[in-house]
Write a protein that holds these residues in place. Structure first.
Motif, PDB file in Angstrom:
ATOM      1  N   PRO A 184      21.643  51.981  30.715  1.00 27.83           N
ATOM      2  CA  PRO A 184      20.553  51.033  30.426  1.00 27.83           C
ATOM      3  C   PRO A 184      19.216  51.772  30.339  1.00 27.83           C
ATOM      4  O   PRO A 184      18.940  52.657  31.168  1.00 27.83           O
ATOM      5  N   GLY A 185      18.426  51.434  29.335  1.00 22.78           N
ATOM      6  CA  GLY A 185      17.154  52.123  29.123  1.00 22.78           C
ATOM      7  C   GLY A 185      15.990  51.159  29.000  1.00 22.78           C
ATOM      8  O   GLY A 185      16.078  50.155  28.299  1.00 22.78           O
ATOM      9  N   LEU A 186      14.910  51.467  29.733  1.00 21.23           N
ATOM     10  CA  LEU A 186      13.675  50.668  29.668  1.00 21.23           C
ATOM     11  C   LEU A 186      12.552  51.532  29.116  1.00 21.23           C
ATOM     12  O   LEU A 186      12.329  52.648  29.603  1.00 21.23           O
ATOM     13  N   LEU A 242      11.046  51.055  18.750  1.00 21.15           N
ATOM     14  CA  LEU A 242      11.790  50.735  19.974  1.00 21.15           C
ATOM     15  C   LEU A 242      12.758  49.562  19.731  1.00 21.15           C
ATOM     16  O   LEU A 242      13.882  49.566  20.241  1.00 21.15           O
ATOM     17  N   ASN A 243      12.310  48.564  18.953  1.00 16.79           N
ATOM     18  CA  ASN A 243      13.200  47.436  18.614  1.00 16.79           C
ATOM     19  C   ASN A 243      14.486  47.936  17.958  1.00 16.79           C
ATOM     20  O   ASN A 243      15.568  47.390  18.194  1.00 16.79           O
ATOM     21  N   ALA A 275      19.314  52.962  22.055  1.00 21.75           N
ATOM     22  CA  ALA A 275      19.298  53.475  23.431  1.00 21.75           C
ATOM     23  C   ALA A 275      18.263  52.754  24.292  1.00 21.75           C
ATOM     24  O   ALA A 275      18.243  52.911  25.508  1.00 21.75           O
ATOM     25  N   VAL A 276      17.404  51.973  23.640  1.00 23.32           N
ATOM     26  CA  VAL A 276      16.369  51.220  24.373  1.00 23.32           C
ATOM     27  C   VAL A 276      16.844  49.773  24.511  1.00 23.32           C
ATOM     28  O   VAL A 276      16.975  49.063  23.512  1.00 23.32           O
ATOM     29  N   HIS A 277      17.111  49.339  25.740  1.00 24.42           N
ATOM     30  CA  HIS A 277      17.589  47.969  25.948  1.00 24.42           C
ATOM     31  C   HIS A 277      16.466  47.021  26.338  1.00 24.42           C
ATOM     32  O   HIS A 277      16.514  45.841  26.017  1.00 24.42           O
ATOM     33  N   GLY A 278      15.490  47.549  27.062  1.00 24.87           N
ATOM     34  CA  GLY A 278      14.366  46.724  27.473  1.00 24.87           C
ATOM     35  C   GLY A 278      13.057  47.361  27.045  1.00 24.87           C
ATOM     36  O   GLY A 278      12.916  48.583  27.085  1.00 24.87           O
ATOM     37  N   GLN A 287      23.973  42.593  27.449  1.00 21.01           N
ATOM     38  CA  GLN A 287      23.976  41.661  26.316  1.00 21.01           C
ATOM     39  C   GLN A 287      23.959  42.404  24.987  1.00 21.01           C
ATOM     40  O   GLN A 287      24.419  41.876  23.985  1.00 21.01           O
ATOM     41  N   ALA A 288      23.440  43.642  24.999  1.00 22.47           N
ATOM     42  CA  ALA A 288      23.420  44.429  23.759  1.00 22.47           C
ATOM     43  C   ALA A 288      24.841  44.741  23.321  1.00 22.47           C
ATOM     44  O   ALA A 288      25.099  44.979  22.146  1.00 22.47           O
ATOM     45  N   ARG A 289      25.775  44.746  24.276  1.00 21.17           N
ATOM     46  CA  ARG A 289      27.167  45.070  23.950  1.00 21.17           C
ATOM     47  C   ARG A 289      27.850  43.898  23.269  1.00 21.17           C
ATOM     48  O   ARG A 289      28.660  44.065  22.383  1.00 21.17           O
TER      49      ARG A 289
END
Lengths: 300, 300
Positions: A32-34, A84-85, A89-92, A288-290
Motif C-alpha cells: 500500500p502506498g500513500l 498520482l491518479n 503504485a499510489v493507492h492513497g 479496493q484497487a485490487r
C-alpha cells in the motif's frame, strides 16, 4: 472519577492489527502506498506531513512526500495529481491543507481520483458516506471517533449524542455516521447559533465537542455519567513547557472528569486516532484497487 | 387555532414564477427538457410519471416519458441512460422508483450524469448538498420543505428543529440543510431506536415528521406554538370517498391544530411542493448546462 479513554493505546493496538494486514497484502504482491502533496514550507504542515509518511513506513506501507513550491500554479499542481491518479503504485493521495490562497482548494480536492481520496473530502466520498455506502472513505477524525466508541464498548443505540460544532470534516460526517442504521443514536447538532447550549449538552449521554475554544464546556453543562469526546486542540501559554505552550481541549477536563463516566484527554485522546484512520483508509484503498471499486466520479 | 400552511397555493405561486423564468430561457433559445424513464406498468408509477411530465408541459418545458418493458435488462437500461446523458436537449433525467428487483437501483442512479440528476440521488449530488455547494441538486422533498419555511417566513436560526425519521431522501438531507450556515437551526434527528420520542418532540420549535405511520404524533407530544411539517402519506379506508380511501399524514392533525402555530395539511401540504421542486431543479439543470458546471463525476 471518569475512566480515561486512551487514544494513544487504542491507536497502538490498531496499528499492530493494521501492520499484520499490510504484511498479508505485501505477501500477495501489493505494498500500500500513500502520496502526500505539500505545497510551500509551512513548518506545522511539514511536521504533520512527516508524521504521516513516517507512520506509513512504520506499518510497512510506502509513504512519499511531494513538496511543491509555494508559488506552484494550479495547472502544475493538477498535473502532479494527474500523475498520482494514474500511478498504480499510489493507492492513497492526500493534499495537505491549508493551501496557499491562489490555489482553489475545492477544485484541487475534486481533482483527486475518488478511489484514492483517503482523506474522504471528495464530493463522491462525502456522498457515499452520507448514504452509508461501504465503498466510502470516511474522513479520519469522525472515523477515529467511531472506532474509539466501538473499541471502548460505549453503546450508541438509542442514546442521545449531542455534538457541539458543525464542521464539514468532523461534526457533520460524525452526525451522519451516528444516526445511521447500526450505531442508531439519536443525534442533536448544536453550533454558534444554538440558544441555551447548556440545555442541550445537559441531555447528552455522549457529548462530542469540536469547536476549538478552551473551557467551552464546563462541569455544570453535563449530566453525571456522560461520556465526553473532546476534539478540541487549543494552545495555551505554559512557561514550564520547553515549547512555551501546552495543548488543551474544549472541555474543562479536571472538573468534568469528576462527573463523567468516561472522557478523552487532550493530548492523547482523539488526536492519535486521526493518523491511524488515515493508515486504515490507505490500506482500504490498496485493497479496493485490487477489485474494481466501480465508483462514479472518475476525473476527466 | 394553527395557521394552515397551504402547499398547493405556495406551489401555484412558485410555478407562476418558474413559468416566467422558463419563458425567458426559451427566448434565449433553450427549452428546458425533462426525460422520465419508467420501467414496467405499475399504475401508481404511471400516474406519478404522467403528473410530472404534465407539470413540465404546463410550465413551457419539454416533458418526455420513456416507458421500458418490465423485463428490460440492465444493459438496455444503461444504454437508454447513456443516450439521455449525451442528448443536449435533455437537461434533467429521472428514473422512476421503485425499479423491478432484477435492476440494481443504486448502480442505475449512479449511471445518470450528475449534471442531469434532478432528483439529487447521485452520490456526487448527495456529497455536494452535504457540503452546501450551490451546484448540488437537492432532493425534491427536503428542498420543498426549505422553500415552504422560507415563503411562510418561519424563522429557523437558533430554533430547535426535531425531525422524526431518518430516510436518505427526506430526513437526512433535510437535517443537513437546516443545520448549515444560513438556516442555522439546532437539529435533532430521531428514529425507531430513539428512546422516549415524546421527550424530544416536546422540545421542538419546528417538528418535521417523515415516517409513514398514522397518528404517530399526538397532541400531548408537542408544545404549544410549535410549527408542524407533516411529510407522511398514509391511506386510510374511507367508504365515503369514491376511491374507498383518503390520505392522512403522520400527525393527529385535528388535535395538534389546536396547539400549533402553523401546520401543513395532508393532502395539500408538502406533497404539491415535491413536483414543483423537480420543475425548479430541471430549470436549474438547463441553466447550468449553459455554463459548464465543472463537476467531478462524469460517467465513464
Amino acid at each position: 472519577m471518569a475512566r480515561i479513554i486512551d487514544g494513544t493505546e487504542i491507536s497502538r493496538v490498531m496499528r499492530e492489527e493494521l501492520a499484520k494486514q499490510v504484511a498479508e497484502l505485501r505477501d500477495s504482491g501489493v505494498t500500500p502506498g500513500l502520496s502526500v502533496v505539500l505545497v510551500g514550507n509551512n513548518p506545522a504542515s511539514q511536521a504533520y506531513v512527516a508524521s504521516k509518511t513516517r507512520a506509513c513506513e512504520a506499518l510497512g506501507m510506502k509513504g512519499q512526500t511531494l513538496n511543491l513550491p509555494e508559488d506552484v500554479s494550479k495547472e502544475e499542481l493538477f498535473a502532479v495529481i494527474d500523475r498520482l491518479n494514474a500511478d498504480p503504485a499510489v493507492h492513497g493521495i492526500l493534499v495537505q491543507l491549508p493551501l496557499p490562497a491562489h490555489l482553489p482548494y475545492k477544485a484541487v480536492l475534486e481533482h483527486l481520483h475518488p478511489d484514492k481520496d483517503v482523506d474522504g473530502f471528495h464530493p463522491v466520498n462525502a456522498g457515499l458516506a452520507f448514504v452509508g455506502d461501504p465503498r466510502a472513505f470516511v474522513p479520519c477524525t469522525p472515523a477515529g471517533i467511531m472506532e474509539m466508541l466501538r473499541r471502548e464498548s460505549i453503546p450508541t443505540r438509542g442514546k442521545h449524542v449531542v455534538i457541539v460544532g458543525r464542521s464539514l470534516i468532523v461534526s457533520k460526517p460524525l452526525a451522519s455516521l451516528l444516526m445511521a442504521p447500526g450505531p442508531d443514536a439519536t443525534v442533536t447538532l448544536t453550533h454558534r447559533h444554538t440558544s441555551d447550549l447548556a440545555s442541550y449538552t445537559r441531555q447528552a449521554d455522549i457529548l462530542i465537542v469540536a469547536v476549538g475554544k478552551q473551557n467551552l464546556i464546563t462541569a455544570d453543562m453535563v449530566k453525571p455519567g456522560v461520556v465526553v469526546i473532546d476534539v478540541g486542540q487549543n494552545r495555551v501559554p505554559d512557561e514550564s513547557s520547553p515549547r512555551g505552550y501546552r495543548m488543551v481541549g474544549d472541555v474543562d477536563f479536571d472538573a468534568i472528569r469528576l462527573k463523567a463516566e468516561a472522557i478523552t484527554p487532550v493530548p492523547g485522546g482523539v488526536g492519535p486516532m486521526t493518523i491511524t484512520m488515515l493508515l486504515a483508509n490507505t490500506l482500504q484503498a490498496a485493497r479496493q484497487a485490487r477489485q474494481a471499486r466501480d465508483l462514479p466520479g472518475s476525473p476527466r
